[in-house]
Motif scaffolding. Structure first.
Motif, mmCIF file in Angstrom:
data_model
loop_
_atom_site.group_PDB
_atom_site.id
_atom_site.type_symbol
_atom_site.label_atom_id
_atom_site.label_comp_id
_atom_site.label_asym_id
_atom_site.label_seq_id
_atom_site.Cartn_x
_atom_site.Cartn_y
_atom_site.Cartn_z
ATOM 1 N N VAL A 1 80.762 6.622 76.891
ATOM 2 C CA VAL A 1 81.314 5.524 77.675
ATOM 3 C C VAL A 1 80.408 5.359 78.894
ATOM 4 O O VAL A 1 80.113 6.331 79.589
ATOM 5 N N VAL A 2 79.933 4.139 79.113
ATOM 6 C CA VAL A 2 78.967 3.861 80.180
ATOM 7 C C VAL A 2 79.424 2.653 80.993
ATOM 8 O O VAL A 2 80.281 1.891 80.574
ATOM 9 N N VAL A 3 78.788 2.489 82.152
ATOM 10 C CA VAL A 3 78.980 1.281 82.944
ATOM 11 C C VAL A 3 77.700 0.459 82.842
ATOM 12 O O VAL A 3 76.621 0.917 83.213
ATOM 13 N N ASP A 4 77.844 -0.739 82.311
ATOM 14 C CA ASP A 4 76.727 -1.665 82.187
ATOM 15 C C ASP A 4 76.782 -2.640 83.361
ATOM 16 O O ASP A 4 77.854 -3.152 83.676
ATOM 17 N N PRO A 5 75.644 -2.902 84.031
ATOM 18 C CA PRO A 5 75.672 -3.775 85.207
ATOM 19 C C PRO A 5 76.154 -5.196 84.907
ATOM 20 O O PRO A 5 76.745 -5.840 85.760
ATOM 21 N N ALA A 6 75.928 -5.669 83.707
ATOM 22 C CA ALA A 6 76.326 -7.038 83.357
ATOM 23 C C ALA A 6 77.714 -7.128 82.730
ATOM 24 O O ALA A 6 78.428 -8.099 82.933
ATOM 25 N N PHE A 7 78.120 -6.111 81.961
ATOM 26 C CA PHE A 7 79.342 -6.201 81.177
ATOM 27 C C PHE A 7 80.442 -5.229 81.590
ATOM 28 O O PHE A 7 81.515 -5.225 81.012
ATOM 29 N N GLY A 8 80.174 -4.355 82.530
ATOM 30 C CA GLY A 8 81.181 -3.371 82.939
ATOM 31 C C GLY A 8 81.200 -2.177 81.996
ATOM 32 O O GLY A 8 80.172 -1.770 81.456
ATOM 33 N N ILE A 9 82.369 -1.622 81.768
ATOM 34 C CA ILE A 9 82.488 -0.421 80.938
ATOM 35 C C ILE A 9 82.314 -0.782 79.470
ATOM 36 O O ILE A 9 82.954 -1.697 78.951
ATOM 37 N N LEU A 10 81.411 -0.046 78.814
ATOM 38 C CA LEU A 10 81.125 -0.239 77.394
ATOM 39 C C LEU A 10 81.133 1.091 76.668
ATOM 40 O O LEU A 10 80.947 2.150 77.271
ATOM 41 N N LEU A 11 81.315 1.022 75.366
ATOM 42 C CA LEU A 11 81.125 2.173 74.487
ATOM 43 C C LEU A 11 79.698 2.041 73.966
ATOM 44 O O LEU A 11 79.368 1.074 73.273
ATOM 45 N N GLU A 12 78.845 2.975 74.337
ATOM 46 C CA GLU A 12 77.439 2.879 73.960
ATOM 47 C C GLU A 12 77.118 3.868 72.844
ATOM 48 O O GLU A 12 77.197 5.081 73.025
ATOM 49 N N ALA A 13 76.754 3.324 71.701
ATOM 50 C CA ALA A 13 76.382 4.152 70.553
ATOM 51 C C ALA A 13 75.034 4.805 70.823
ATOM 52 O O ALA A 13 74.140 4.195 71.395
ATOM 53 N N ASP A 14 74.893 6.072 70.425
ATOM 54 C CA ASP A 14 73.603 6.734 70.603
ATOM 55 C C ASP A 14 72.658 6.316 69.479
ATOM 56 O O ASP A 14 72.981 5.440 68.687
ATOM 57 N N GLU A 15 71.523 6.951 69.394
ATOM 58 C CA GLU A 15 70.507 6.534 68.432
ATOM 59 C C GLU A 15 70.597 7.233 67.081
ATOM 60 O O GLU A 15 69.725 7.041 66.234
ATOM 61 N N THR A 16 71.647 8.002 66.841
ATOM 62 C CA THR A 16 71.730 8.764 65.592
ATOM 63 C C THR A 16 72.165 7.930 64.397
ATOM 64 O O THR A 16 71.982 8.351 63.276
ATOM 65 N N GLY A 17 72.746 6.786 64.591
ATOM 66 C CA GLY A 17 73.126 5.905 63.489
ATOM 67 C C GLY A 17 74.562 6.067 63.039
ATOM 68 O O GLY A 17 75.273 7.002 63.418
ATOM 69 N N PHE A 18 74.986 5.118 62.229
ATOM 70 C CA PHE A 18 76.345 5.114 61.679
ATOM 71 C C PHE A 18 76.471 6.137 60.566
ATOM 72 O O PHE A 18 75.507 6.450 59.878
ATOM 73 N N TYR A 19 77.694 6.615 60.384
ATOM 74 C CA TYR A 19 78.013 7.487 59.251
ATOM 75 C C TYR A 19 79.466 7.259 58.880
ATOM 76 O O TYR A 19 80.193 6.550 59.572
ATOM 77 N N TRP A 20 79.898 7.827 57.764
ATOM 78 C CA TRP A 20 81.255 7.635 57.283
ATOM 79 C C TRP A 20 81.986 8.973 57.234
ATOM 80 O O TRP A 20 81.394 10.024 57.050
ATOM 81 N N ARG A 21 83.304 8.881 57.380
ATOM 82 C CA ARG A 21 84.132 10.092 57.408
ATOM 83 C C ARG A 21 83.928 10.937 56.146
ATOM 84 O O ARG A 21 83.950 12.161 56.202
ATOM 85 N N SER A 22 83.682 10.319 55.012
ATOM 86 C CA SER A 22 83.494 11.064 53.761
ATOM 87 C C SER A 22 82.247 11.945 53.797
ATOM 88 O O SER A 22 82.095 12.824 52.941
ATOM 89 N N GLU A 23 81.357 11.726 54.750
ATOM 90 C CA GLU A 23 80.143 12.551 54.869
ATOM 91 C C GLU A 23 80.366 13.812 55.694
ATOM 92 O O GLU A 23 79.459 14.635 55.796
ATOM 93 N N LEU A 24 81.559 13.965 56.278
ATOM 94 C CA LEU A 24 81.807 15.102 57.154
ATOM 95 C C LEU A 24 82.274 16.325 56.376
ATOM 96 O O LEU A 24 83.013 16.218 55.397
#
Length: 97
Positions: free
Chosen positions: A72-95
């Motif tokens: 969770v970050v504060v963006d100067p233009a949009f306020g509080i955002l959820l910022e995804a890191d660079e690791t990419g998407f995955y699905w629960r079935s992969e856990l």
């Protein structure tokens, strides 16, 4: 299928259709609800790591949440955002535990 280790970070809802920056997503009522269950509000969640989760289904129609690690970050233009890191998407079935 890639197998991933379960993250130590708590899960919070993220609407991956609510993207406003390259990796930033607006928090929603679901996000606020999940943070409240953790004893947090948006302001107190800033700089904390979470697993961002949205409901999804596999090709057979079975539930298989889409997930992404982020902060969770504060963006100067949009306020509080959820910022995804660079690791990419995955699905629960992969856990695995």
């Amino acid at each position: 299928m890639t197998i991933r280790t379960v993250s130590p970070y708590p899960e919070i809802f993220c609407d991956f259709n609510a993207r406003v920056t390259e990796r930033g997503y607006r928090p929603t009522n679901g996000t606020v609800r999940d943070l409240a269950a953790l004893g947090l509000i948006l302001d107190s969640a800033v700089d904390r790591r979470f697993v961002l989760v949205s409901e999804d289904a596999n090709e057979q129609g079975k539930p298989d949440d889409i997930m992404h690690d982020g902060t969770v970050v504060v963006d100067p233009a949009f306020g509080i955002l959820l910022e995804a890191d660079e690791t990419g998407f995955y699905w629960r079935s992969e856990l695995r535990s």
